[in-house]
Design a protein around this motif. Structure first.
Motif, PDB file in Angstrom:
ATOM      1  N   ARG A   1      51.022  -3.869  14.716  1.00  0.00           N
ATOM      2  CA  ARG A   1      52.433  -4.169  14.939  1.00  0.00           C
ATOM      3  C   ARG A   1      52.601  -5.673  15.098  1.00  0.00           C
ATOM      4  O   ARG A   1      52.222  -6.253  16.120  1.00  0.00           O
ATOM      5  N   GLU A   2      53.166  -6.280  14.087  1.00  0.00           N
ATOM      6  CA  GLU A   2      53.266  -7.734  14.078  1.00  0.00           C
ATOM      7  C   GLU A   2      54.214  -8.260  15.143  1.00  0.00           C
ATOM      8  O   GLU A   2      54.131  -9.428  15.535  1.00  0.00           O
ATOM      9  N   SER A   3      55.122  -7.425  15.609  1.00  0.00           N
ATOM     10  CA  SER A   3      56.063  -7.867  16.633  1.00  0.00           C
ATOM     11  C   SER A   3      55.518  -7.648  18.045  1.00  0.00           C
ATOM     12  O   SER A   3      56.181  -8.002  19.027  1.00  0.00           O
ATOM     13  N   SER A   4      54.325  -7.070  18.148  1.00  0.00           N
ATOM     14  CA  SER A   4      53.741  -6.760  19.455  1.00  0.00           C
ATOM     15  C   SER A   4      52.692  -7.795  19.840  1.00  0.00           C
ATOM     16  O   SER A   4      52.294  -8.641  19.037  1.00  0.00           O
ATOM     17  N   THR A   5      52.225  -7.693  21.066  1.00  0.00           N
ATOM     18  CA  THR A   5      51.227  -8.631  21.572  1.00  0.00           C
ATOM     19  C   THR A   5      49.819  -8.186  21.184  1.00  0.00           C
ATOM     20  O   THR A   5      49.601  -7.064  20.718  1.00  0.00           O
ATOM     21  N   VAL A   6      48.872  -9.099  21.408  1.00  0.00           N
ATOM     22  CA  VAL A   6      47.470  -8.765  21.188  1.00  0.00           C
ATOM     23  C   VAL A   6      47.084  -7.555  22.043  1.00  0.00           C
ATOM     24  O   VAL A   6      46.446  -6.618  21.566  1.00  0.00           O
ATOM     25  N   LYS A   7      47.484  -7.573  23.314  1.00  0.00           N
ATOM     26  CA  LYS A   7      47.148  -6.473  24.223  1.00  0.00           C
ATOM     27  C   LYS A   7      47.702  -5.153  23.719  1.00  0.00           C
ATOM     28  O   LYS A   7      47.000  -4.124  23.731  1.00  0.00           O
TER      29      LYS A   7
ATOM     30  N   ASN B   1      48.394  -4.258  20.683  1.00  0.00           N
ATOM     31  CA  ASN B   1      47.653  -3.809  19.510  1.00  0.00           C
ATOM     32  C   ASN B   1      46.266  -3.314  19.884  1.00  0.00           C
ATOM     33  O   ASN B   1      45.755  -2.375  19.283  1.00  0.00           O
ATOM     34  N   CYS B   2      45.651  -3.951  20.890  1.00  0.00           N
ATOM     35  CA  CYS B   2      44.372  -3.442  21.403  1.00  0.00           C
ATOM     36  C   CYS B   2      44.548  -2.024  21.930  1.00  0.00           C
ATOM     37  O   CYS B   2      43.708  -1.145  21.702  1.00  0.00           O
ATOM     38  N   GLU B   3      45.647  -1.799  22.640  1.00  0.00           N
ATOM     39  CA  GLU B   3      45.896  -0.477  23.223  1.00  0.00           C
ATOM     40  C   GLU B   3      46.111   0.579  22.149  1.00  0.00           C
ATOM     41  O   GLU B   3      45.755   1.751  22.338  1.00  0.00           O
ATOM     42  N   ILE B   4      46.690   0.192  21.011  1.00  0.00           N
ATOM     43  CA  ILE B   4      46.879   1.133  19.901  1.00  0.00           C
ATOM     44  C   ILE B   4      45.522   1.625  19.400  1.00  0.00           C
ATOM     45  O   ILE B   4      45.313   2.827  19.191  1.00  0.00           O
ATOM     46  N   ILE B   5      44.586   0.686  19.200  1.00  0.00           N
ATOM     47  CA  ILE B   5      43.258   1.076  18.717  1.00  0.00           C
ATOM     48  C   ILE B   5      42.521   1.900  19.770  1.00  0.00           C
ATOM     49  O   ILE B   5      41.885   2.905  19.446  1.00  0.00           O
TER      50      ILE B   5
ATOM     51  N   ALA C   1      43.213  -7.822  28.432  1.00  0.00           N
ATOM     52  CA  ALA C   1      43.441  -8.365  29.774  1.00  0.00           C
ATOM     53  C   ALA C   1      43.208  -9.872  29.842  1.00  0.00           C
ATOM     54  O   ALA C   1      43.446 -10.488  30.878  1.00  0.00           O
ATOM     55  N   SER C   2      42.757 -10.474  28.736  1.00  0.00           N
ATOM     56  CA  SER C   2      42.431 -11.898  28.741  1.00  0.00           C
ATOM     57  C   SER C   2      43.682 -12.756  28.630  1.00  0.00           C
ATOM     58  O   SER C   2      44.798 -12.258  28.483  1.00  0.00           O
ATOM     59  N   VAL C   3      43.479 -14.065  28.623  1.00  0.00           N
ATOM     60  CA  VAL C   3      44.603 -15.002  28.637  1.00  0.00           C
ATOM     61  C   VAL C   3      45.477 -14.898  27.394  1.00  0.00           C
ATOM     62  O   VAL C   3      46.680 -15.131  27.440  1.00  0.00           O
ATOM     63  N   LEU C   4      44.895 -14.528  26.264  1.00  0.00           N
ATOM     64  CA  LEU C   4      45.688 -14.412  25.038  1.00  0.00           C
ATOM     65  C   LEU C   4      46.221 -13.012  24.799  1.00  0.00           C
ATOM     66  O   LEU C   4      46.877 -12.759  23.797  1.00  0.00           O
ATOM     67  N   GLY C   5      45.932 -12.093  25.722  1.00  0.00           N
ATOM     68  CA  GLY C   5      46.383 -10.724  25.540  1.00  0.00           C
ATOM     69  C   GLY C   5      47.885 -10.586  25.441  1.00  0.00           C
ATOM     70  O   GLY C   5      48.409  -9.726  24.733  1.00  0.00           O
ATOM     71  N   GLY C   6      48.606 -11.439  26.146  1.00  0.00           N
ATOM     72  CA  GLY C   6      50.059 -11.336  26.155  1.00  0.00           C
ATOM     73  C   GLY C   6      50.752 -12.106  25.064  1.00  0.00           C
ATOM     74  O   GLY C   6      51.986 -12.132  24.997  1.00  0.00           O
ATOM     75  N   VAL C   7      49.980 -12.736  24.173  1.00  0.00           N
ATOM     76  CA  VAL C   7      50.567 -13.528  23.093  1.00  0.00           C
ATOM     77  C   VAL C   7      50.858 -12.632  21.896  1.00  0.00           C
ATOM     78  O   VAL C   7      50.043 -11.822  21.496  1.00  0.00           O
TER      79      VAL C   7
ATOM     80  N   HIS D   1      52.190 -23.006  25.130  1.00  0.00           N
ATOM     81  CA  HIS D   1      53.266 -22.745  26.076  1.00  0.00           C
ATOM     82  C   HIS D   1      53.321 -21.265  26.459  1.00  0.00           C
ATOM     83  O   HIS D   1      53.609 -20.911  27.607  1.00  0.00           O
ATOM     84  N   ALA D   2      53.026 -20.396  25.476  1.00  0.00           N
ATOM     85  CA  ALA D   2      53.024 -18.960  25.768  1.00  0.00           C
ATOM     86  C   ALA D   2      51.931 -18.613  26.769  1.00  0.00           C
ATOM     87  O   ALA D   2      52.118 -17.788  27.664  1.00  0.00           O
ATOM     88  N   ILE D   3      50.784 -19.267  26.636  1.00  0.00           N
ATOM     89  CA  ILE D   3      49.662 -18.982  27.521  1.00  0.00           C
ATOM     90  C   ILE D   3      49.897 -19.546  28.917  1.00  0.00           C
ATOM     91  O   ILE D   3      49.514 -18.944  29.916  1.00  0.00           O
ATOM     92  N   LEU D   4      50.545 -20.694  29.001  1.00  0.00           N
ATOM     93  CA  LEU D   4      50.714 -21.351  30.290  1.00  0.00           C
ATOM     94  C   LEU D   4      51.523 -20.515  31.276  1.00  0.00           C
ATOM     95  O   LEU D   4      51.486 -20.764  32.478  1.00  0.00           O
ATOM     96  N   GLY D   5      52.260 -19.536  30.761  1.00  0.00           N
ATOM     97  CA  GLY D   5      52.971 -18.648  31.670  1.00  0.00           C
ATOM     98  C   GLY D   5      52.035 -17.711  32.407  1.00  0.00           C
ATOM     99  O   GLY D   5      52.394 -17.151  33.437  1.00  0.00           O
ATOM    100  N   ALA D   6      50.814 -17.560  31.887  1.00  0.00           N
ATOM    101  CA  ALA D   6      49.871 -16.601  32.469  1.00  0.00           C
ATOM    102  C   ALA D   6      48.846 -17.253  33.397  1.00  0.00           C
ATOM    103  O   ALA D   6      48.332 -16.619  34.301  1.00  0.00           O
ATOM    104  N   VAL D   7      48.539 -18.529  33.180  1.00  0.00           N
ATOM    105  CA  VAL D   7      47.520 -19.189  33.997  1.00  0.00           C
ATOM    106  C   VAL D   7      47.969 -20.601  34.342  1.00  0.00           C
ATOM    107  O   VAL D   7      48.827 -21.180  33.676  1.00  0.00           O
ATOM    108  N   GLU D   8      47.385 -21.143  35.385  1.00  0.00           N
ATOM    109  CA  GLU D   8      47.626 -22.537  35.716  1.00  0.00           C
ATOM    110  C   GLU D   8      47.031 -23.428  34.634  1.00  0.00           C
ATOM    111  O   GLU D   8      46.015 -23.086  34.019  1.00  0.00           O
TER     112      GLU D   8
END
Length: 225
Positions: free
Chosen positions: A57-63, A65-69, A157-163, A177-184
């Motif tokens: 799903r191109e409109s979904s996050t990495v996480k 898509n991981c959950e789909i598999i 669950a990693s830093v790029l999971g929500g991208v 910028h997308a990642i900075l919302g998840a970590v300092e």
């Protein structure tokens, strides 16, 4: 000064590192979707399963898509366990043990499995029995599925999971910028290194997973020719 220059002041080439990591992940994930659907097709066609094929799903996050598999892999594991349970219920203990005896000829195992499937389905092909025996006797496939599920969960669950998987086309700054919302900001380099480790594990596990599936699908193609 751009955010990426602050993060990578000593090496301008590193500006593309995160994009490359993300693209490697997407390429590997796409191949896993395809391989999984191949196995789903075999299970549905020859063993009477009704597993729904999956799509990235191109409109979904990495996480997501991981959950789909992970979900469809878990369903595959469930179906293999069900086959094992059917065999155990309908066979005498001695015959059931033969299915897992590495010294037992494979043709004999297939004949035993075909007998059980004939009871379940009313009739059964040797191809169905062969697929069942390959799945039941393949510790390689079982272990690779379990390993890949674990790695996918780590990546999700990693830093790029929500991208979003489509953010790659928006450039490095948008990804950062997308990642900075998840970590300092101070944690970002550590997080990226962790992501590199997960990606290396993902690629290794994926190769084994795809190889195990290829063994099964190749045998099926040979049978039907």
């Amino acid at each position: 000064m751009a955010l990426s220059d602050l993060l990578y002041p000593d090496n301008p080439k590193r500006k593309q590192e995160l994009i490359h990591l993300h693209q490697e992940l997407l390429d590997c994930m796409s191949t896993n979707f395809h391989a999984t659907n191949e196995l789903v097709g075999v299970l549905n066609e020859h063993l009477g399963c009704t597993i729904t094929p999956i799509e990235m799903r191109e409109s979904s996050t990495v996480k997501e898509n991981c959950e789909i598999i992970i979900q469809v892999m878990s369903e595959i594991q469930h179906q293999v366990q069900k086959i094992d349970s059917d065999m155990k219920d309908k066979l005498e203990p001695v015959l059931y043990q033969k299915l897992y005896d590495i010294k037992e000829p494979e043709l004999e195992k297939i004949a035993i499995a075909q007998r059980v499937f004939s009871i379940i389905f009313g009739e059964a092909t040797s191809t169905a029995a062969m697929v069942a025996i390959k799945l039941l006797g393949s510790n390689h496939l079982t272990l690779t599925v379990s390993k890949l599920i674990g790695v996918l969960a780590q990546i999700g669950a990693s830093v790029l999971g929500g991208v979003s998987i489509t953010i790659i086309g928006l450039g490095l700054e948008m990804i950062l910028h997308a990642i900075l919302g998840a970590v300092e900001r101070s944690q970002l380099l550590t997080a990226v290194r962790s992501y590199e480790k997960h990606l290396a594990e993902f690629k290794a596990a994926s190769e084994k997973y795809q190889g195990a599936i290829h063994e099964v699908t190749s045998l099926v193609r040979q049978q039907v020719q």
